[in-house]
Scaffold this active site. Structure first.
Site, PDB file in Angstrom:
ATOM      1  CD  GLU A  71      -3.131  -0.654   0.153  1.00  0.00           C
ATOM      2  OE1 GLU A  71      -3.040   0.416  -0.499  1.00  0.00           O
ATOM      3  OE2 GLU A  71      -4.077  -1.443   0.025  1.00  0.00           O
ATOM      4  CD  GLU A  81      -3.742  -6.965   2.569  1.00  0.00           C
ATOM      5  OE1 GLU A  81      -4.797  -6.378   2.905  1.00  0.00           O
ATOM      6  OE2 GLU A  81      -2.619  -6.448   2.651  1.00  0.00           O
TER       7      GLU A  81
HETATM    8  C1  IPT Z   1      -5.360  -3.414   3.587  1.00  0.00           C
HETATM    9  C2  IPT Z   1      -3.964  -3.413   4.134  1.00  0.00           C
HETATM   10  O1  IPT Z   1      -3.034  -3.830   3.185  1.00  0.00           O
HETATM   11  C3  IPT Z   1      -3.819  -4.266   5.342  1.00  0.00           C
HETATM   12  O2  IPT Z   1      -2.600  -3.940   5.945  1.00  0.00           O
HETATM   13  C4  IPT Z   1      -4.959  -4.059   6.286  1.00  0.00           C
HETATM   14  O3  IPT Z   1      -4.950  -2.721   6.695  1.00  0.00           O
HETATM   15  C5  IPT Z   1      -6.262  -4.314   5.608  1.00  0.00           C
HETATM   16  O4  IPT Z   1      -6.389  -3.519   4.494  1.00  0.00           O
HETATM   17  C6  IPT Z   1      -7.438  -4.001   6.503  1.00  0.00           C
HETATM   18  O5  IPT Z   1      -7.416  -4.696   7.685  1.00  0.00           O
HETATM   19  S1  IPT Z   1      -5.524  -1.866   2.820  1.00  0.00           S
HETATM   20  C7  IPT Z   1      -7.212  -1.486   2.800  1.00  0.00           C
HETATM   21  C8  IPT Z   1      -7.408  -0.064   2.486  1.00  0.00           C
HETATM   22  C9  IPT Z   1      -7.900  -2.294   1.808  1.00  0.00           C
END
Ligand code: IPT
Length: 999
Positions: free
Chosen positions: A427, A504
């Site tokens: 990010e 993710e």
């Molecule tokens: C995404 C992040 O990469 C991760 O670190 C964590 O924050 C997650 O979201 C939420 O729990 S970024 C998000 C804006 C999609």
């Protein structure tokens, strides 16, 4: 000449990389490592400007300072003497003024007095090594400034030879919590300053071998391993000998120029399934380096990501460094247990979100067998909230620092077979510095592809990576349609010749995630996709106490933070206390490497392992009717090779297997032998198939009469209020509430989803960070589903039944339900038929549940049931649940999520027995057509809804038995797509029945 304080202040906000020794591989068990971990003197100031003057001088008197343990984070000091942790996700806890930081900048001065090990006298060089310090430090030894530390989760080695004395050395380290580095370390986690990884002296002997990289590849065509060694050593180290005893390798090179690659003959390659390593040693004149070598080759061919010639299927999780008391201080036993727990749940991959872990973790992954995406310590997420203006990923002032970070990770971790992809960070937008990091990494290590999610157009990475992409977006990407964060169709088409993964997905926050089965299906069927990494492995709750001493796991806002992101740090498959969540059971079930399916003429077993046959698994079957085992046997799957499928004839079941009502075949694959990660008997897969086609039993006709006396109605063991139909008692035990309910305590997936700028910003809707529109719970509350009140329109005898009709509507609202309860006596028991129909149907809201609640006395302690179990299950998270006979303590029927919410639903209940001291034994039988599931909870939905932490729940006032005909799905909308349409509960009719017997 600037003063020490002035030099510190300037260096604090300098973005340049800090000069240090050339980075090199981390060596476990290095005999030349002398740990300086232990008790150090410590002093905390509120700002570098107020730090003790002269503390860096050896003669400074630190006798009044405190003592702390190194490594540790000062904000997690057991006595909480030094401030508090702060949790933010994207937003910065300091003013947005990069690269500067505010005056209020907690600053820790650390001092240690130490002697050199006597045997080190005369060593030509001694290095001082820091494995992790957050976020910036200046290091002084015996009054000499020996270096700066930048890059919190990366190692730094400083040559301190010239400044060391045999005894009485004084080491001073001044650490600032905020620094320029903070701007590139904005990961979603606690801000935890301090020296939190090991500090050591590293002796460098005469003739030492400074670094070794035995690049070990595997040729799947020949089955041979190949070593391409790189040895960094001074002239006095040569000749150098490489030995790999097991492979008969014993070669000596006279000089660096003689070092050559060699074919080592047939080897067993390394894989996550079979993590085979070979002990090797590299001996120079003055030092022998012992290593473990795993042979494996990573390559991209078209849209396939291959290891050893076979396509990878990543069943991964995102892993942060986390311990409930120690924060990011590494605890090897706990880390190992975490990795073993992953293996036991069919997880085969880890992304080290979002920084290199403690180096030892990668040894454990090598040993235990997990594919790893090793991620650089880089996140600049907060810049997104300012339109990415000045983003370090693209700003020239940061270029060298970012490349330095990348190379320090690559050098430290290059020897690990588990690492199959390098990741540039998380990010951080996009920009030239990321491209430069990729180039530098490729130049140093062409053998591993580069990963980074936000390179949406694939300009400098090798794999297509996305996060939280809905299923439709995945299909778009697979087929080269230009959505899903790639707006230009030509770019999208270009990406279709690359491997794809979700770095993710399935945000495991609270009760959820839903739709893992659908994701698994998409990974298995859509071209190009290789799987993904659930966000995330574990909740990060920090153990703390309330003012009155009650212990709990704190999240954002629990430590007095000015800005914070609440419970977003509690989004793991494992809870803070180590409890495995139902979401993890679901992941294990949907992500099994050994799927079993049932076809009319065969039971089909498929081996999705990367590199292991099924010879170590035992397959058994059980046939049960109405919960009673009627037959069992063994299935002969044999040593089915990886990638193969076998069709087995159906076991020979009795003639009535397909006619007996509620007839189930269960196939289990369990370990036949002990594995390093689980004992023999551990279940890898369990799948069920219903054999009969019998419908759900309907409620029986009455066999006796209800008795109406004054204002009471007796229905067998049940007493009703004649005017309202409310249950007053069951078996003489008082009931404090009863009736149909549509409300559930919102899960975080029900109530969150507006995720920063992702909701309103210019992101593509198919990426889906929080689905558009209001979260479910907002719509439910707007419709008043949390405050329905009954109005009885009739309550009277109809034949042998006592029938109560009610409307359930909220204050000011017209939308709700019309409910009919039809009570009757059957063989002395009470039977109730419930019918629910929507009133004034709205199309703008789903319903949380359609159920009946009975608030029984508190004394119930144990439950035994025949239905689905053992854990909770919801429409889009039911793969782990099996029809069978189960039992549990009532206290264990609810999951202790970090934020109290809906929990405990087990669909498809047939019968349930509740028992406890001083309360009547209650037997519940259920009927269709919409046969309900159940939950038994110490708190009702309203109480759960009101509490932000488990300890805020009031003392239990009742045992709440919920019988739910329907529940809304879970989804993963807290960060990702909402409940899929087919799992949403829209206002609808429901008919179900239950029988209450007290005996
Ligand atoms: C995404 C992040 O990469 C991760 O670190 C964590 O924050 C997650 O979201 C939420 O729990 S970024 C998000 C804006 C999609």
């Amino acid at each position: 000449m600037p003063t020490y304080a002035e030099r510190f202040a300037a260096a604090l906000v300098d973005t340049a990389p800090a000069p240090a020794e050339p980075p090199r591989s981390w060596r476990p068990g290095d005999p030349w490592r002398h740990s300086l971990d232990g008790t150090w003197r410590f002093h905390l100031s509120d700002s570098p400007a107020h730090a003790p003057v002269g503390a860096e001088q050896p003669g400074y008197d630190d006798s009044a300072w405190d003592e702390v343990r190194v490594p540790s984070h000062w904000v997690l000091d057991p006595q909480r003497r030094y401030g508090n942790p702060i949790y933010t996700n994207i937003v910065m806890p300091i003013p947005f003024d990069p690269p500067y930081v505010p005056d209020a900048n907690p600053t820790g001065d650390y001092r240690l007095r130490f002697d050199l090990p006597p045997a080190w006298a005369g060593l030509p060089r001694v290095l001082l090594r820091f494995d992790g310090v957050e976020s910036f430090a200046m290091v002084t030894l015996n009054g000499a400034e020996v270096g700066l530390l930048r890059g919190s989760r990366l190692p730094t080695e400083l040559d301190v030879t010239a400044h060391l004395e045999p005894t009485g050395n004084v080491l001073h380290v001044r650490v600032a919590q905020w620094s320029a580095q903070t701007w590139v370390e904005d990961q979603d986690q606690w801000w935890l300053p301090g020296i939190f990884r090991d500090v050591s002296l590293v002796g460098r002997p005469v003739g030492g071998v400074d670094d070794v990289w035995l690049r070990a590849s595997y040729d799947h065509a020949t089955g041979h391993g190949h070593l391409d060694p790189e040895v960094r050593a001074g002239a006095d180290a040569w000749p150098v000998t490489l030995r790999v005893g097991e492979l008969g390798v014993d070669v000596t090179w006279a000089s660096a120029a003689d070092v050559q690659g060699l074919d080592v003959g047939p080897v067993t390659p390394w894989s996550a399934d079979v993590p085979r390593r070979y002990a090797a040693s590299v001996a120079g004149a003055g030092e022998t380096v012992d290593l473990q070598v795993g042979f494996r080759t990573v390559e991209i061919r078209g849209r396939d990501l291959l290891v050893n010639g076979r396509r990878l299927r990543l069943r991964g999780v995102n892993r942060h460094e986390y311990h409930p008391d120690q924060g990011r201080v590494f605890d090897e036993a706990a880390a190992r247990e975490g990795l073993l727990t992953m293996k036991r749940h069919n997880v085969n991959a880890v992304r080290t979100s979002h920084y290199p872990p403690h180096p030892r973790l990668l040894d454990l992954c090598d040993e235990i067998g997990l594919w790893v995406i090793d991620e650089c310590d880089l996140e600049t997420h907060a810049f997104e909230l300012h339109g990415w203006e000045g983003n370090p990923s693209d700003h020239p002032a940061w270029r060298d620092a970012l490349v330095d970070r990348m190379l320090r990770m690559v050098e430290r971790d290059k020897a690990h077979p588990c690492v199959v992809l390098w990741s540039l960070g998380n990010e951080s937008g996009t920009g030239a510095n990321l491209a430069a990091m990729a180039t530098a990494a490729r130049r140093r290590d062409p053998s591993r592809p580069i990963h980074y999610e936000s390179d949406y157009e694939g300009a400098y990475t090798d794999v297509v990576s996305r996060m939280y992409t809905p299923l439709l977006g995945m299909a778009d990407l697979a087929e080269g349609r230009g959505r899903a964060h790639t707006r230009r169709p030509a770019q999208a088409r270009r990406l279709t010749d690359r491997p794809m993964l979700l770095c993710e997905y399935a945000h495991a926050m609270g009760n959820g995630p839903g739709a893992l089965a659908e994701y698994e299906e998409a990974f298995s069927t859509l071209p190009g996709w290789h799987g993904g990494f659930v966000w995330e492995w574990r909740d990060h709750g920090l153990r703390t106490t309330t003012a009155d001493g009650t212990e709990f796991f704190g999240y954002g806002g629990d430590f007095g933070e000015v800005v914070h992101d609440g419970s977003f740090v509690m989004d793991g498959l494992v809870l803070s206390d180590g409890t495995c969540s139902p979401g993890l059971a679901e992941l294990a079930a949907t992500g099994t490497p050994v799927p079993v399916t049932f076809e009319p003429d065969a039971v089909v077993v498929t081996n999705l392992h990367h590199a292991r046959d099924l010879g170590r698994l035992a397959f058994t079957w059980t046939w049960a009717v109405d919960g009673e085992v009627r037959g069992e046997g063994v299935l002969d799957v044999g040593a089915l090779p990886a990638g193969a499928s076998v069709r087995l004839p159906w076991p020979d079941l009795g003639a009535d297997a397909r006619t007996a009502a509620d007839s189930w075949l269960t196939v289990t694959a369990a370990l036949a032998v002990d594995e390093p990660w689980a004992r023999a008997g551990h279940v890898v897969t369990r799948r069920q198939h219903r054999l009969d086609a019998a419908g759900v039993p309907l409620p029986p006709e009455p066999t006796g009469a209800v008795h109406v006396r004054d204002d009471r109605v007796s229905v067998g063991p049940v007493e009703l209020d004649a005017a309202t139909g409310r249950v007053l008692s069951v078996g003489g035990a008082a009931v404090s509430a009863s009736g149909v309910e549509l409300w559930r305590a919102p899960t975080e997936n029900d109530s969150l989803g507006a995720f920063g700028s992702y909701e309103t910003g210019d992101v593509d809707e198919t990426r889906g960070h929080g689905a558009p529109g209001a979260p479910s719970s907002q719509r439910w509350r707007a419709a008043g589903l949390d405050r329905l009140v009954p109005r009885t329109t009739s309550a009277r005898l109809e034949g042998d039944d006592y029938v109560v009709v009610q409307r359930l509507l909220p204050a000011q609202g017209r939308h709700g339900a019309c409910v009919t309860y039809r009570w009757r006596v059957v063989d002395g028991d009470a039977v109730c038929l419930v019918h629910v129909a929507p009133v004034a149907v709205r199309t703008d809201t789903t319903w949380p549940r359609i159920g009946y609640r009975l608030a029984l006395p508190t004394g119930y302690a144990d439950a035994a049931w025949y239905g689905s179990g053992p854990g909770e299950a919801y429409p889009d998270s039911a793969a782990a649940s099996l029809v069978g006979s189960w039992r549990a303590a009532v206290d264990d029927l609810a999951v202790g999520y970090a934020v109290p919410q809906e929990t405990g639903h087990r669909p498809g209940l047939r019968r349930l027995t509740l028992t406890g001291d001083g309360v009547p034994r209650l037997e519940v039988t259920t009927y269709g057509p919409h046969r309900p599931g159940f939950s038994v909870l110490r708190h009702d939905a309203y109480e759960l809804d009101r509490a932000a932490h488990p300890h805020e729940l009031p003392p239990s006032r009742a045992t709440h038995l919920y019988l739910d005909a329907f529940q809304h799905g879970l989804g993963t909308r807290s960060c990702g797509p909402d409940v899929l349409p087919e799992h949403q509960l829209w206002p609808r009719e429901a008919s179900f029945g239950f029988r209450l017997r007290v005996r």
